[in-house]
Design a protein around this motif. Structure first.
Motif, PDB file in Angstrom:
ATOM      1  N   ALA A 166       0.858  -1.184   0.000  1.00 28.24           N
ATOM      2  CA  ALA A 166       0.000   0.000   0.000  1.00 28.24           C
ATOM      3  C   ALA A 166       0.889   1.226   0.000  1.00 28.24           C
ATOM      4  O   ALA A 166       2.046   1.167   0.459  1.00 28.24           O
ATOM      5  CB  ALA A 166      -0.908   0.008   1.226  1.00 28.24           C
ATOM      6  N   ASP A 167       0.366   2.348  -0.502  1.00 32.17           N
ATOM      7  CA  ASP A 167       1.104   3.600  -0.331  1.00 32.17           C
ATOM      8  C   ASP A 167       0.609   4.289   0.939  1.00 32.17           C
ATOM      9  O   ASP A 167      -0.291   3.791   1.617  1.00 32.17           O
ATOM     10  CB  ASP A 167       1.010   4.479  -1.591  1.00 32.17           C
ATOM     11  CG  ASP A 167      -0.411   4.964  -1.894  1.00 32.17           C
ATOM     12  OD1 ASP A 167      -1.278   4.895  -0.977  1.00 32.17           O
ATOM     13  OD2 ASP A 167      -0.653   5.393  -3.033  1.00 32.17           O
ATOM     14  N   ASN A 171      -3.795   3.449  -0.759  1.00 28.28           N
ATOM     15  CA  ASN A 171      -4.125   2.703  -1.985  1.00 28.28           C
ATOM     16  C   ASN A 171      -3.446   1.341  -1.911  1.00 28.28           C
ATOM     17  O   ASN A 171      -2.250   1.268  -1.601  1.00 28.28           O
ATOM     18  CB  ASN A 171      -3.641   3.461  -3.221  1.00 28.28           C
ATOM     19  CG  ASN A 171      -4.380   4.773  -3.401  1.00 28.28           C
ATOM     20  OD1 ASN A 171      -5.588   4.789  -3.610  1.00 28.28           O
ATOM     21  ND2 ASN A 171      -3.656   5.879  -3.266  1.00 28.28           N
ATOM     22  N   GLN A 173      -2.269  -2.277  -3.438  1.00 28.70           N
ATOM     23  CA  GLN A 173      -1.950  -3.144  -4.579  1.00 28.70           C
ATOM     24  C   GLN A 173      -2.035  -4.595  -4.129  1.00 28.70           C
ATOM     25  O   GLN A 173      -1.374  -4.994  -3.170  1.00 28.70           O
ATOM     26  CB  GLN A 173      -0.525  -2.867  -5.063  1.00 28.70           C
ATOM     27  CG  GLN A 173      -0.456  -2.030  -6.315  1.00 28.70           C
ATOM     28  CD  GLN A 173       0.964  -1.856  -6.825  1.00 28.70           C
ATOM     29  OE1 GLN A 173       1.925  -2.276  -6.194  1.00 28.70           O
ATOM     30  NE2 GLN A 173       1.100  -1.210  -7.963  1.00 28.70           N
ATOM     31  N   LYS A 182     -12.007  -8.069  -2.846  1.00 30.41           N
ATOM     32  CA  LYS A 182     -12.572  -6.783  -3.261  1.00 30.41           C
ATOM     33  C   LYS A 182     -14.043  -6.702  -2.858  1.00 30.41           C
ATOM     34  O   LYS A 182     -14.496  -5.713  -2.276  1.00 30.41           O
ATOM     35  CB  LYS A 182     -12.429  -6.655  -4.773  1.00 30.41           C
ATOM     36  CG  LYS A 182     -12.887  -5.330  -5.340  1.00 30.41           C
ATOM     37  CD  LYS A 182     -12.825  -5.403  -6.861  1.00 30.41           C
ATOM     38  CE  LYS A 182     -12.656  -4.032  -7.464  1.00 30.41           C
ATOM     39  NZ  LYS A 182     -12.328  -4.157  -8.899  1.00 30.41           N
ATOM     40  N   VAL A 209      -4.064  -1.718  -8.629  1.00 33.14           N
ATOM     41  CA  VAL A 209      -4.609  -1.184  -7.378  1.00 33.14           C
ATOM     42  C   VAL A 209      -6.012  -1.740  -7.253  1.00 33.14           C
ATOM     43  O   VAL A 209      -6.946  -1.305  -7.914  1.00 33.14           O
ATOM     44  CB  VAL A 209      -4.603   0.365  -7.352  1.00 33.14           C
ATOM     45  CG1 VAL A 209      -5.381   0.868  -6.148  1.00 33.14           C
ATOM     46  CG2 VAL A 209      -3.174   0.872  -7.285  1.00 33.14           C
ATOM     47  N   PRO A 212      -8.785   1.182  -3.971  1.00 28.00           N
ATOM     48  CA  PRO A 212      -8.420   2.590  -3.830  1.00 28.00           C
ATOM     49  C   PRO A 212      -8.583   3.037  -2.376  1.00 28.00           C
ATOM     50  O   PRO A 212      -9.434   2.506  -1.645  1.00 28.00           O
ATOM     51  CB  PRO A 212      -9.426   3.313  -4.730  1.00 28.00           C
ATOM     52  CG  PRO A 212     -10.020   2.263  -5.601  1.00 28.00           C
ATOM     53  CD  PRO A 212      -9.947   0.981  -4.825  1.00 28.00           C
ATOM     54  N   ALA A 213      -7.797   4.025  -1.977  1.00 26.29           N
ATOM     55  CA  ALA A 213      -7.752   4.438  -0.567  1.00 26.29           C
ATOM     56  C   ALA A 213      -9.127   4.765   0.006  1.00 26.29           C
ATOM     57  O   ALA A 213      -9.390   4.516   1.175  1.00 26.29           O
ATOM     58  CB  ALA A 213      -6.818   5.635  -0.419  1.00 26.29           C
ATOM     59  N   ARG A 214     -10.015   5.275  -0.804  1.00 21.25           N
ATOM     60  CA  ARG A 214     -11.297   5.743  -0.248  1.00 21.25           C
ATOM     61  C   ARG A 214     -12.191   4.616   0.271  1.00 21.25           C
ATOM     62  O   ARG A 214     -13.153   4.894   0.976  1.00 21.25           O
ATOM     63  CB  ARG A 214     -12.041   6.605  -1.261  1.00 21.25           C
ATOM     64  CG  ARG A 214     -12.422   5.891  -2.541  1.00 21.25           C
ATOM     65  CD  ARG A 214     -12.809   6.875  -3.639  1.00 21.25           C
ATOM     66  NE  ARG A 214     -13.835   7.810  -3.209  1.00 21.25           N
ATOM     67  CZ  ARG A 214     -13.711   9.137  -3.236  1.00 21.25           C
ATOM     68  NH1 ARG A 214     -12.611   9.688  -3.646  1.00 21.25           N
ATOM     69  NH2 ARG A 214     -14.699   9.911  -2.850  1.00 21.25           N
TER      70      ARG A 214
END
Lengths: 276, 251
Positions: A166-167, A171, A173, A182, A209, A212-214
């Motif tokens: 993750a970053d 986010n 991966q 998911k 990804v 997504p971060a959200r």
């Protein structure tokens, strides 16, 4: 967003919650499961398509009140002895079960992720599962009149999954066999993702990804956090550990000894939480 | 003449199963003997066999036998990797898969399968792993092959729980239930091969493995087993099959 694992579990998982730890053979969130055991969470409804050894451990440790699942075995080895002991003997606590097929469970998550109350499939027809699981029913197609099967959306309080990277924004991966992660994350009210590593910048690979971060509530760094399952690109499945679990879990005494030494006495150091 | 058999019962079952697979088929593979059989077929007479594992790996070509349905080698060698909802909804459900393999803890004369509980559901004698992908594999694959060792605990008059429907209560029942596939067309055991009798759909002994007497099969079957009028002896594994098989299993 980036939190130590113990803080992530404390903030996101509460007694009585419905919790889905997903990962289909690959990327099973074992470190998170062990942290739930260490924090002594109780009365959880545990959802998972394949409650393998991580749920065997959580059930044996007394975290679960109910199990929602479709296949409860030790893959390639045999039965789950703690799960069996709970169902057959009520040890360490009685375990209510709600049982589906894989297709049914997968579609329940799809409905949850899609924001609709139920899913339609061809499934279960003629099986005894229908009589034992009250929420499997039939529905008539409004267009063709055909009779199909309906299962309700599964919407856990919290989903926990493990991913490769993750970053810092969260986010995630996740690649290789992506299972039902998911759908489980999108179906749940909160989502905790443990990762092999948090990186400053994700190597951009289109389509990789997955989350997504959200849609991610929190990320915790947990290197090796899927062992003894595997993390594609990081480490292989420890097949011996699955074999050995059979002997460890067979008797209550050896299991409790394992809990004491390998889980309760083995908290992860805080630096693995991603705060450097 | 030697008194040591050239092959084991497992090898006989695996080779027999592999021979039913052809190169143009798409095959839903489970771990254990089915995976060994499919990989054997792909290395011998069925090089283009499209192997599908329920983890979502389509067209996997592993160079060693995987130990789980989701090993990394399956993802690395697959034509494509799809999610679990996709494998069941887009691939299995519409009938894109020709052959599915199933095992059984109990099986009855109409090839209905139990992998859920022995005894009463609410107070089981033995709690088994449960359904997994099996009910929909049994429903939607074009054909199903069951691989199971034959004994009277497994081959029962009546299963304690129908996890996966074979031929229900007999002829016409699958059609009545709207199940799209043909259901179990063969049951391969360590003693022989059983097939549903075309009219009644009752499992009937179609062949015995070399050295097995019909009475041995009858003695390990929990119903009065019918024997096909043209009962055959299953062909033995040949040297080439055994050599490839042993290179896979490391025995």
């Amino acid at each position: 967003m980036i939190v130590p694992l113990d803080e992530g579990i404390r903030e996101l998982v509460h007694d009585g919650d419905t919790v889905a730890l997903e990962g289909f053979t690959h990327l099973i969130p074992v470190a998170a499961g062990h942290e739930i055991i260490r924090q002594g969470l109780r009365d959880l409804t545990l959802a998972r398509m394949t409650p393998d050894i991580v749920y065997d451990q959580m059930i044996g440790a007394g975290c679960a009140r109910k199990l929602v699942f479709s296949w409860g075995g030790n893959p390639g080895v045999g039965s789950l002895h703690r799960f069996r002991d709970a169902v057959q003997n009520g040890w360490p606590a009685p375990l209510e079960i709600e049982e589906h097929s894989h297709a049914g469970m997968a579609n329940r998550y799809v409905a949850g992720a899609s924001g609709i109350p139920f899913a339609v499939l061809r499934g279960y027809t003629g099986t005894d599962l229908i009589a034992q699981t009250p929420d499997i029913t039939t529905i008539t197609c409004p267009f063709t009149g055909e009779e199909l099967t309906a299962v309700p959306a599964l919407t856990p309080d919290v989903a926990i999954v493990h991913a490769q990277r993750a970053d810092r924004a969260g986010n995630v991966q996740l690649w290789g066999i992506t299972g039902v992660q998911k759908e489980a994350v999108l179906a749940s009210r909160r989502a905790l993702v443990t990762v092999e590593e948090v990186v400053d910048r994700l190597d951009p690979v289109p389509g990789q990804v997955l989350l997504p971060a959200r849609v991610v509530t929190a990320v915790a760094e947990a290197p090796g956090g899927a062992r003894p399952s595997y993390a594609h690109g990081y480490y292989a499945r420890d097949n011996d550990a699955y074999q050995q679990w059979d002997a460890v879990s067979r008797e209550r005494e050896t299991f409790e000894q394992w809990l004491r030494t390998e889980v309760r006495g083995n908290a992860r150091p805080a630096r693995e939480g991603g705060r450097t | 003449m030697t008194t040591t058999p050239r092959y084991t019962a497992d090898e006989m079952m695996t080779v027999t199963a592999a021979r039913f697979l052809t190169t143009e088929m798409a095959c839903f593979v489970g771990i254990g003997l089915p995976s060994t059989a499919a990989n054997l077929a792909r290395r011998t007479h069925a090089p283009n066999l499209w192997m599908i594992y329920e983890s979502g790996t389509l067209g996997a070509k592993p160079d060693t036998l995987p130990l789980s349905i989701g090993d990394g080698i399956l993802a690395e060698t697959a034509d494509t990797v799809v999610s679990v909802p996709e494998i069941f909804n887009y691939w299995l459900q519409p009938g894109r898969i020709d052959i599915g393999f199933l095992g059984a803890a109990q099986i009855d004369r109409y090839a209905n399968i139990n992998t859920t509980v022995i005894g009463d559901y609410s107070d089981p004698k033995v709690r088994l792993p449960g359904a997994g992908g099996a009910p929909e594999i049994a429903a939607s694959c074009r054909e199903v092959i069951v691989i199971v060792r034959q004994n009277s605990r497994t081959f029962v008059e009546s299963v304690d729980f129908v996890t996966s429907v074979g031929h229900g209560k007999g002829a016409g029942q699958r059609e009545q239930l709207g199940l799209t596939g043909l259901g179990p067309t063969r049951v391969i055991t360590d003693l022989g091969v059983l097939e549903p009798e075309p009219r009644t759909r009752e499992l009937t002994l179609a062949s015995v493995h070399p050295g097995v007497a019909v009475d041995d099969v009858r003695a390990t079957t929990g119903w009065e087993l019918q024997v096909a009028p043209d009962l055959a002896v299953t062909a033995e594994p040949d040297e080439a099959e055994l050599s490839v098989l042993r290179s896979l299993t490391g025995s």
